[in-house]
Motif scaffolding. Structure first.
Motif, short mmCIF file in Angstrom:
data_model
loop_
_atom_site.label_atom_id
_atom_site.label_comp_id
_atom_site.label_asym_id
_atom_site.label_seq_id
_atom_site.Cartn_x
_atom_site.Cartn_y
_atom_site.Cartn_z
N ARG A 79 40.19 38.07 42.46
CA ARG A 79 39.72 39.30 43.08
C ARG A 79 38.95 40.14 42.06
O ARG A 79 39.43 41.19 41.62
CB ARG A 79 40.88 40.09 43.68
CG ARG A 79 41.44 39.45 44.95
CD ARG A 79 42.75 40.11 45.36
NE ARG A 79 43.21 39.65 46.65
CZ ARG A 79 43.81 38.49 46.87
NH1 ARG A 79 44.00 37.66 45.86
NH2 ARG A 79 44.20 38.14 48.09
N PRO A 80 37.76 39.70 41.67
CA PRO A 80 37.00 40.45 40.67
C PRO A 80 36.62 41.85 41.12
O PRO A 80 36.59 42.78 40.30
CB PRO A 80 35.75 39.57 40.45
CG PRO A 80 35.66 38.72 41.68
CD PRO A 80 37.07 38.48 42.11
N ASP A 81 36.37 42.03 42.41
CA ASP A 81 36.01 43.37 42.89
C ASP A 81 37.20 44.32 42.78
O ASP A 81 37.03 45.48 42.36
CB ASP A 81 35.54 43.29 44.35
CG ASP A 81 34.20 42.58 44.49
OD1 ASP A 81 33.51 42.42 43.46
OD2 ASP A 81 33.85 42.18 45.62
N ALA A 82 38.38 43.84 43.16
CA ALA A 82 39.57 44.68 43.06
C ALA A 82 39.89 44.99 41.60
O ALA A 82 40.31 46.11 41.27
CB ALA A 82 40.76 43.98 43.72
N THR A 83 39.67 44.03 40.72
CA THR A 83 39.90 44.25 39.29
C THR A 83 38.93 45.30 38.75
O THR A 83 39.34 46.21 38.01
CB THR A 83 39.75 42.94 38.51
OG1 THR A 83 40.68 41.97 39.01
CG2 THR A 83 40.00 43.15 37.03
N ALA A 84 37.66 45.17 39.12
CA ALA A 84 36.64 46.12 38.65
C ALA A 84 36.91 47.53 39.16
O ALA A 84 36.64 48.52 38.48
CB ALA A 84 35.26 45.65 39.08
N GLU A 85 37.47 47.63 40.35
CA GLU A 85 37.79 48.94 40.92
C GLU A 85 39.00 49.55 40.22
O GLU A 85 39.07 50.77 40.03
CB GLU A 85 38.09 48.77 42.41
CG GLU A 85 38.40 50.07 43.12
CD GLU A 85 38.70 49.88 44.60
OE1 GLU A 85 39.29 50.78 45.21
OE2 GLU A 85 38.34 48.80 45.14
N ASN A 115 34.30 55.70 39.73
CA ASN A 115 33.55 54.70 38.98
C ASN A 115 33.41 55.03 37.50
O ASN A 115 32.72 54.33 36.76
CB ASN A 115 32.17 54.51 39.60
CG ASN A 115 32.25 53.98 41.02
OD1 ASN A 115 33.08 53.12 41.32
ND2 ASN A 115 31.42 54.51 41.90
#
Length: 515
Positions: free
Chosen positions: A379-385, A352
């Motif tokens: 896929r905002p979560d995948a992008t943020a990861e 993170n």
């Protein structure tokens, strides 16, 4: 000046080419050449037809076409209208095609006649309009060629903002469903400029080997876009085979060869049984996966050209590092970062945040710069990861030395933990391919009750080899530490390959589990 005042388009590559090199050959396939002027005229006609079908800026058009000239015509026609091109892997089945069409919310699928068997079913299942190209005569689908003959061609391309999306390329991934990586006009154009300025040795008039799939980022950006930007001639090979590739290199007088390691392995094997060396081959470029040093040496000895390795991903448009032109390539490295791009090593234990590590230490490669994608579609979560503090986390393990040269060791997910010891498949593969009778190798880990994971290898042998599995295991045990050498070795005729030519280790693991 704000970004909203900046306009550009990947379509300018072919439009400008028609002005700057009108009579040069842009693309040649099976002996039929298309000049830069002709390519732009045909692109404008296709764009006019798509416009009359309702395609406008921001729409998404799926492209299911192999390595033929029509790929370029359709690709640039879509971009000329300010729409987004969604290239689809030419070997996908109807169910997989439907997934891409629906995930990308494509408005139309343009499909080559030879791929209509799966393409038409995929479009029908998704309720998507279908157009065909390359059909000799009218069939069950509407031919784009017929529409283009009646439509009014566009006059020029529609300029786009720098951050507008040019392409959606679906990543194969190691787990889960493919994700659509959003490529901006800025990233793709900057990639061609940095590549041509001081990264690769590609010149006006060069004949480029066009066997890399154009639906994949390597072939699309480094061969098609970069080649046409400089005024080179892309020599297309619709389907890669070792013999067909060798024929093209020898007979068409290829100047620059672009390939992935599996292509180089195949060429070395095919070349061993053929006489003659290419007369014009000046330069060879490898990417997509690490190239075994034994293959690199064998290719240079057989074909008389050095191989320059680079590194990149779909999300980095793709080139992030390269053994730059003007410097002697360093075998075993992927070179140094390209202009305007930072590549560093981060501690993978902190997903993170980005904690950069000292030179020489092993960690995860992270990339930032003008070449980064805009994120994963929906896929905002995948992008943020994947993108942390402006850095893209590649998932690849490597090191960076004091002179900025990077080495790739392995994918973080591919590392094998046996009896508490880290085993890096890349290192084991290098040892295996040093055996004179092993042409290529893939090493992977499988679950084991006692050791946690066990080391397994699948190998291909050179023609005529009679090596047995027992002989290979015994030889391996003499070359590597006890915790590293593969206890199980499988001899295979060929490897399962992904769209970019990478060996699909997950399929090898699945096959091993079934035995």
């Amino acid at each position: 000046m704000t970004t909203s005042n900046l306009t550009l388009s990947v379509a300018a590559i072919v439009a400008e080419g028609a002005t700057r090199f009108p009579d040069l050959n842009a693309i040649t396939m099976n002996g039929v050449s298309t000049t830069y002027r002709e390519l732009w005229e045909e692109t404008k006609a296709y764009a006019g037809a798509l416009k009359e079908q309702g395609i406008t800026e921001g729409d998404r058009v799926a492209v299911l076409i192999p390595n033929v000239t029509d790929f370029a015509r359709v690709y640039y026609a879509v971009l000329s209208l300010g729409a987004t091109a969604v290239p689809i892997h030419a070997l996908l089945k109807a169910r997989e095609i439907s997934y891409v069409l629906e995930d990308a919310e494509a408005k139309i699928l343009v499909c080559a006649a030879g791929l209509l068997g799966e393409g038409a079913k995929g479009a029908q299942n998704s309720g998507i309009n279908l157009l065909s190209v390359m059909e000799p005569e009218a069939g069950q689908t509407t031919r784009l060629e017929d529409l283009a003959a009646k439509a009014e061609p566009i006059t020029t391309y529609l300029p786009r903002k720098a951050e507008d999306i040019a392409t959606i390329l679906y990543t194969s991934g190691t787990t889960g469903k493919p994700k659509g990586a959003l490529g901006t006009h800025l990233a793709l154009i900057e990639q061609t400029h940095s590549t041509l300025l001081n990264t690769m040795d590609v010149r006006q008039g060069d004949k480029l080997f066009g066997g890399l799939p154009l639906f994949h980022t390597f072939g699309q950006t480094c061969v098609l876009n970069t080649g046409l930007r400089i005024g080179a001639e892309v020599m297309l090979l619709p389907k890669f085979t070792a013999d067909a590739a060798l024929d093209l290199v020898l007979d068409a007088e290829i100047d620059v060869f672009f390939g992935v390691p599996t292509m180089y392995v195949a060429l070395v094997e095919a070349g061993a049984n053929r006489e003659g060396k290419p007369t014009n081959l000046r330069y060879a470029i490898s990417g997509g996966a690490s190239l075994p040093l034994s293959v690199l040496s064998a290719f240079e000895q057989r074909f008389g050209a050095q191989i320059y390795e680079g590194y990149g991903l779909t999300e980095t448009s793709p080139v992030a590092c390269f053994n730059h032109v003007g410097r002697e390539p360093r075998p075993g490295t992927v070179g140094t970062p390209v202009w305007g791009v930072d590549v560093e090593i981060a501690d993978p234990a902190y997903p993170n945040e980005i904690r950069l590590m000292p030179r020489g230490e092993l960690g995860e490669l992270v990339v930032r710069g003008h070449n980064l994608f805009s994120g994963y579609l929906n896929r905002p979560d995948a992008t943020a990861e994947a993108v942390v503090d402006g850095w893209f986390r590649t998932g690849d393990l490597g090191t960076k030395d004091e002179e900025d040269y990077l080495r790739i060791l392995d994918r973080t997910k591919d590392m094998i933990l046996r009896n508490g010891y880290n085993v890096y498949p890349r290192e084991v593969e290098e040892v295996l391919t040093s055996h004179p009778e092993i042409s290529n190798a893939a090493v992977y880990g499988v679950p084991h009750d006692k050791h946690g994971q066990e080391v397994v290898a699948s190998v291909t042998l050179v023609q005529g080899s009679t090596l047995s599995v027992q002989e290979l295991i015994r030889w391996s045990s003499e070359q590597m530490a006890a915790y590293k050498y593969p206890r199980f070795i499988e001899i295979v005729k060929e490897f399962p390959l992904g769209p970019s030519g990478k060996i699909l280790k997950r399929e090898l693991i699945a096959q091993f589990d079934q035995e």
